[in-house]
Design an enzyme around this catalytic site. Structure first.
Site, PDB file in Angstrom:
ATOM      1  N   SER A 141       0.715  -1.194  -0.039  1.00 57.02           N
ATOM      2  CA  SER A 141      -0.060  -0.156   0.075  1.00 57.02           C
ATOM      3  C   SER A 141       0.872   1.214   0.034  1.00 57.02           C
ATOM      4  CB  SER A 141      -0.855   0.065   1.252  1.00 57.02           C
ATOM      5  OG  SER A 141      -1.484   1.377   1.348  1.00 57.02           O
ATOM      6  N   TYR A 154      -2.130  -0.676  10.358  1.00 56.35           N
ATOM      7  CA  TYR A 154      -2.219  -0.890   8.897  1.00 56.35           C
ATOM      8  C   TYR A 154      -1.029  -0.589   8.127  1.00 56.35           C
ATOM      9  CZ  TYR A 154      -3.691  -0.489   4.234  1.00 56.35           C
ATOM     10  OH  TYR A 154      -3.835  -0.782   2.563  1.00 56.35           O
TER      11      TYR A 154
END
Length: 274
Positions: A141, A154
Site C-alpha cells: 500500500s 495498517y
C-alpha cells in the site's frame, strides 16, 4: 510473466480489486483460483466472470493455517498447476491512534495483512519453483511507505509486506520466479466497509470522497500490466507515485501536510450515532 495460459491464485477475490483482478486475468486468458472469506461474494464474482471451468472458487480465511496449507492441493486438483500467486486480501484498522486500539484489532490487521500473505507465499512457493516461469505479486500500500495518522498499524502491516516481498525478490533472483510488490494509493474498493470500520469524511471509499481515487478496474489493469513486465515496484495511482517522491525529498513537511488534511476531514465528519 505471460498471463495468457497461466494459472493464478487471487485472494480477496470476492469484491473490490480482488474481483477486478480475477475478471481481468480471465479476460487475458488465464485460469484463476479465486479465494475469499465470503462464499456469497465468490459466487457473485463467478457469475460476473462466466468463465466455466477456468475459474474455481475457494472459501478460506487466510489466517487459518490448516486451511492455507490445504489450498495448494485444492488448486492443483482444479487446474493442474499454479503459475502465479496474487496476495491481494487485506483490511484496514479502525481510524484511531495506536493508543486507542485494542489488542484484538491490532492482531486482526497483522494476521490478515502480513501473516496471511506470508503463509500463502510459503504454501505456494514450492509449486511455483517447479514451474518454468512463475510470479508472486503481493499487494502492499501507499500506507506501507508513507505514514497516515489513524492507520499506523495498517501501515506497519503493509510495510512488512513490502519488505517481505523485496526480500523474496532478492532470494529468488537466480530462479524462474519473478516477484512484484504492488503499492496502491486511494482506490475505490469500499475497503472500510469490508474491513468493518468507519472512516472520516473523504477517506476510504469513493462515495462522498474529496480525494481523487483510482477505479478498481484501472487499478487492476495497472497491476497486471506491471506483472507482465516483471516490475519489482508497481505504483497504482498518481497519489502513490507523488507520495513515494514526497517521503524521500521532504519527509517532515509531507507528513505534516497530510496530518493537517486528515485532521480537517475528521473535524468535518458527522458524529456517529447508535
Amino acid at each position: 510473466m505471460k498471463i495468457d495460459g497461466s494459472v493464478w491464485v487471487v485472494t480477496g477475490a470476492g469484491n473490490g480489486m480482488g474481483r477486478e483482478l480475477t475478471l481481468q486475468l480471465l479476460r487475458r486468458g488465464a485460469r484463476v483460483a479465486a479465494v475469499d472469506l465470503g462464499g456469497d461474494a465468490l459466487a457473485e464474482t463467478a457469475a460476473l466472470a462466466g468463465a466455466g471451468e477456468r475459474l474455481s472458487t475457494h472459501v478460506l480465511d487466510i489466517t487459518d493455517r490448516d486451511g492455507v496449507d490445504a489450498l495448494p492441493r485444492a488448486v492443483l486438483t482444479a487446474h493442474g498447476a499454479v503459475d502465479g500467486l496474487l496476495n491481494n486480501a487485506g483490511i484496514i484498522q479502525p481510524f484511531v491512534p495506536v493508543a486507542e486500539l485494542d489488542d484484538a484489532a491490532i492482531r486482526r490487521v497483522m494476521d490478515v495483512n502480513f501473516s496471511g500473505t506470508l503463509q500463502l507465499t510459503r504454501a505456494f512457493l514450492p509449486l511455483l519453483l517447479e514451474r518454468p516461469e512463475a510470479h508472486i505479486a503481493n499487494v502492499s500500500s501507499m500506507g506501507g511507505f508513507f505514514p497516515f495518522p489513524g492507520q499506523t498499524i495498517y501501515g506497519a502491516s503493509k510495510a512488512a509486506v513490502k519488505l517481505l516481498t523485496e526480500g523474496l525478490y532478492a532470494e529468488l533472483l537466480d530462479t524462474h520466479v519473478r516477484v512484484s510488490v504492488i503499492m496502491p494509493g486511494a482506490v475505490n474498493t469500499a475497503i472500510t466497509a469490508h474491513s468493518g470500520v468507519a472512516g472520516p469524511a473523504g477517506m476510504g471509499d469513493a462515495e462522498g470522497s474529496k480525494v481523487p481515487m483510482t477505479s478498481a478496474d484501472k487499478a487492476a489493469r495497472i497491476m497486471l500490466d506491471g506483472i507482465e513486465k516483471n516490475r519489482l515496484h508497481i505504483y497504482v495511482g498518481l497519489d502513490a507515485l507523488l507520495m513515494s517522491v514526497a517521503i524521500k525529498v521532504a519527509p517532515r513537511r509531507a507528513v505534516s501536510l497530510v496530518k493537517k488534511a486528515m485532521d480537517k476531514r475528521q473535524q468535518t465528519s458527522p458524529t456517529p450515532t447508535g
